[in-house]
Design an enzyme around this catalytic site. Structure first.
Site, PDB file in Angstrom:
ATOM      1  N   ASP A  10       0.850  -1.184   0.067  1.00  0.00           N
ATOM      2  CA  ASP A  10       0.024  -0.098   0.028  1.00  0.00           C
ATOM      3  C   ASP A  10       1.030   1.303   0.126  1.00  0.00           C
ATOM      4  O   ASP A  10       1.707   1.503   0.929  1.00  0.00           O
ATOM      5  CB  ASP A  10      -0.919   0.161   1.172  1.00  0.00           C
ATOM      6  CG  ASP A  10      -1.871   1.025   1.155  1.00  0.00           C
ATOM      7  OD1 ASP A  10      -3.019   0.789   0.758  1.00  0.00           O
ATOM      8  OD2 ASP A  10      -1.653   2.035   1.790  1.00  0.00           O
ATOM      9  N   ASP A 110      -3.702   2.560  -4.877  1.00  0.00           N
ATOM     10  CA  ASP A 110      -2.752   2.665  -4.503  1.00  0.00           C
ATOM     11  C   ASP A 110      -2.294   1.154  -3.723  1.00  0.00           C
ATOM     12  O   ASP A 110      -1.323   1.272  -2.684  1.00  0.00           O
ATOM     13  CB  ASP A 110      -2.549   3.838  -3.378  1.00  0.00           C
ATOM     14  CG  ASP A 110      -3.104   3.570  -2.082  1.00  0.00           C
ATOM     15  OD1 ASP A 110      -4.260   2.676  -2.065  1.00  0.00           O
ATOM     16  OD2 ASP A 110      -2.683   4.053  -1.198  1.00  0.00           O
ATOM     17  N   GLU A 111      -3.148   0.063  -3.829  1.00  0.00           N
ATOM     18  CA  GLU A 111      -2.768  -1.093  -3.320  1.00  0.00           C
ATOM     19  C   GLU A 111      -3.027  -2.432  -4.094  1.00  0.00           C
ATOM     20  O   GLU A 111      -3.618  -2.363  -5.154  1.00  0.00           O
ATOM     21  CB  GLU A 111      -3.374  -1.134  -2.111  1.00  0.00           C
ATOM     22  CG  GLU A 111      -4.969  -1.091  -1.969  1.00  0.00           C
ATOM     23  CD  GLU A 111      -5.368  -1.183  -0.578  1.00  0.00           C
ATOM     24  OE1 GLU A 111      -5.664  -0.095  -0.169  1.00  0.00           O
ATOM     25  OE2 GLU A 111      -5.644  -2.433  -0.039  1.00  0.00           O
TER      26      GLU A 111
HETATM   27  N1  DCP Z   1      -8.572   8.818  -0.760  1.00  0.00           N
HETATM   28  C1  DCP Z   1      -9.887   9.623  -1.117  1.00  0.00           C
HETATM   29  N2  DCP Z   1     -11.157   9.489   0.111  1.00  0.00           N
HETATM   30  C2  DCP Z   1     -10.796   8.796   0.989  1.00  0.00           C
HETATM   31  C3  DCP Z   1      -9.794   7.741   1.285  1.00  0.00           C
HETATM   32  C4  DCP Z   1      -8.739   7.549   0.236  1.00  0.00           C
HETATM   33  O1  DCP Z   1      -9.731  10.222  -2.056  1.00  0.00           O
HETATM   34  N3  DCP Z   1     -11.780   8.927   2.185  1.00  0.00           N
HETATM   35  C5  DCP Z   1      -7.558   8.422  -1.818  1.00  0.00           C
HETATM   36  C6  DCP Z   1      -6.799   9.420  -1.330  1.00  0.00           C
HETATM   37  C7  DCP Z   1      -5.745   8.500  -0.957  1.00  0.00           C
HETATM   38  C8  DCP Z   1      -5.790   7.169  -1.585  1.00  0.00           C
HETATM   39  O2  DCP Z   1      -7.241   7.078  -2.103  1.00  0.00           O
HETATM   40  O3  DCP Z   1      -4.085   8.803  -1.036  1.00  0.00           O
HETATM   41  C9  DCP Z   1      -5.354   6.040  -1.102  1.00  0.00           C
HETATM   42  O4  DCP Z   1      -6.060   5.751   0.303  1.00  0.00           O
HETATM   43  P1  DCP Z   1      -5.615   5.207   1.601  1.00  0.00           P
HETATM   44  O5  DCP Z   1      -6.719   4.777   2.306  1.00  0.00           O
HETATM   45  O6  DCP Z   1      -4.309   4.071   1.042  1.00  0.00           O
HETATM   46  O7  DCP Z   1      -4.898   6.300   2.106  1.00  0.00           O
HETATM   47  P2  DCP Z   1      -3.406   6.729   1.948  1.00  0.00           P
HETATM   48  O8  DCP Z   1      -2.679   6.379   0.867  1.00  0.00           O
HETATM   49  O9  DCP Z   1      -3.741   8.643   1.802  1.00  0.00           O
HETATM   50  O10 DCP Z   1      -2.809   7.184   3.435  1.00  0.00           O
HETATM   51  P3  DCP Z   1      -2.149   5.771   4.000  1.00  0.00           P
HETATM   52  O11 DCP Z   1      -0.846   6.325   4.194  1.00  0.00           O
HETATM   53  O12 DCP Z   1      -2.671   5.887   5.176  1.00  0.00           O
HETATM   54  O13 DCP Z   1      -2.161   4.726   3.294  1.00  0.00           O
HETATM   55 CA    CA Z   2      -2.285   4.144   1.201  1.00  0.00          CA
HETATM   56 CA    CA Z   3      -4.940   2.100   0.046  1.00  0.00          CA
END
Ligand code: DCP
Ligand code: CA
Ligand code: CA
Length: 369
Positions: A10, A110-111
């Protein structure tokens, strides 16, 4: 089921990390990526935020206005979502991940899950080394950090990936599984939402360990057979879901942003050929043939243009692909006077190789007997 080793990769604070990569000078500041709804200046929600911003309580889903409040006296950066840019980076990273997997399952932007059982000979030390290599590759090639969870199945890998973010690597071996899972809140399990969490709490169950000890029949009575059994199994770290390639795509494409807007065919084709190579290697991995080739041009004014060519018979070689792309770009440049800002190439009308073989065989008869 034979013992497996599964990884979940991720990317850390993905959209915000992409923005940091584009503009490294913002790295030490809180970075908030926003989905503006457009009604008023600040209406909309936070898509994601970097870890500096998270220290102030800014996170996915909260209103932009609230994020601004939390960062009132701080030099913070608020940016609008640029999904296409994140998609480009994601596509390239997914190819890196795919190249390290026996079986690859793309879960979201992203995963991804990687089954690495064969290439690690089911050895956890090997798997840990491989995870380090993957982290290094993604960082070297795309300047992004990710977190990886390694475990005997998807359930454990997913939880493990989340436990030491950002830039984490957590390996959970089968004999460590129960010690690892027991203290976690039930919410850590996929499928346990806020409602289920509340319900379990009234039953005195807060942790995965408590859930594991809870009578399975009572769980079934309360949540139904399917969910009750699932919770029971999940709490013991039991999960037989295979890592699975998700369907066959209808097309394979890549798009990328040029260093500057241009009409120079040499510059455009140079980048286009690079994209062709990426798309073609994906096609080979999928074991598919193509029957149509398209090019895309996003112009300086963000208008989108495309040209396509479809063949009578499926093709399988890189040369035909490159030649057609060249033809289409030359045609486009002759017909239009826009400058290209982003360009893309696509293969579509994909067909299975075996099918073609079958067609040939049924047409010519089986020559082998
Ligand atoms: N995303 C979004 N709205 C949300 C959750 C996520 O637009 N409620 C988008 C933005 C994030 C991407 O999806 O960058 C990936 O979500 P993740 O849950 O993996 O969160 P992040 O990558 O941002 O943070 P982490 O470091 O916790 O994985
Ligand atoms: Ca992420
Ligand atoms: Ca993710």
């Amino acid at each position: 089921m034979q013992a497996r080793i599964v990884m979940l990769v991720d990317l850390d604070y993905f959209f915000a990390q992409c923005e940091e990569r584009r503009n490294p000078s913002i790295k030490d500041k809180p970075v908030v990526v926003c989905v503006y709804s457009g009604r008023t200046e600040d209406s909309g929600a936070v898509s994601t935020a970097n870890y500096v911003a998270r220290k102030y309580g800014v996170k996915s889903g909260i209103p932009i206005a609230l994020a601004k409040q939390k960062l009132k006296d701080v030099d913070a950066v608020f940016l609008p979502l640029d999904k296409e840019f994140y998609r480009e980076i994601s596509d390239r990273i997914m190819e890196i991940l795919r190249s390290h997997a026996d079986v690859f399952e793309h879960v979201g932007i992203d995963e991804a899950y990687l089954d690495v059982t064969q290439r690690t000979k089911a050895d956890y030390q090997e798997a840990e080394r491989l995870a380090e290599i993957i982290k290094d590759d993604v960082l070297a090639q795309e300047q992004l950090t990710c977190s990886i969870g390694v475990g005997p199945n998807k359930l454990v890998a997913k939880i493990a990936s989340d436990i030491q973010k950002p830039d984490g690597l957590t390996v959970v071996r089968p004999h460590e599984m129960n010690v690892f899972l027991s203290p976690l809140p039930v919410r850590s399990l996929v499928g346990v939402g806020r409602k289920t969490e509340k319900k379990l709490e009234t039953l005195g169950v807060r942790t995965v360990g408590q859930l594991a000890k809870f009578d399975v029949q009572r769980l079934i009575d309360i949540f139904g057979r399917k969910l009750g059994t699932y919770f029971h199994n999940a709490s013991q770290g039991i999960d037989d879901e295979p890592v699975q390639e998700r369907g066959e795509p209808e097309s394979v494409s890549r798009i990328s942003t040029l260093k500057e807007n241009t009409r120079d065919p040499a510059v455009i084709l140079d980048e286009a050929y690079r994209l062709c190579k990426e798309v073609y290697s994906r096609l080979l991995n999928l074991g598919l043939l193509y029957r149509s080739v398209s090019i895309y041009v996003v112009a300086g004014d963000l208008s989108v243009h495309s040209r396509s060519k479809t063949f009578e018979n499926p093709a399988s070689d890189l040369e035909t692909f490159r030649k057609t792309v060249k033809e289409l770009f030359e045609k486009f440049l002759a017909e239009s006077d826009v400058e290209a800002r982003r360009i893309g190439v696509k293969l579509a009308n994909l067909a299975k190789k075996e099918k073609l073989q079958q067609q040939i065989t049924s047409f010519f008869g089986d020559a082998t007997d």
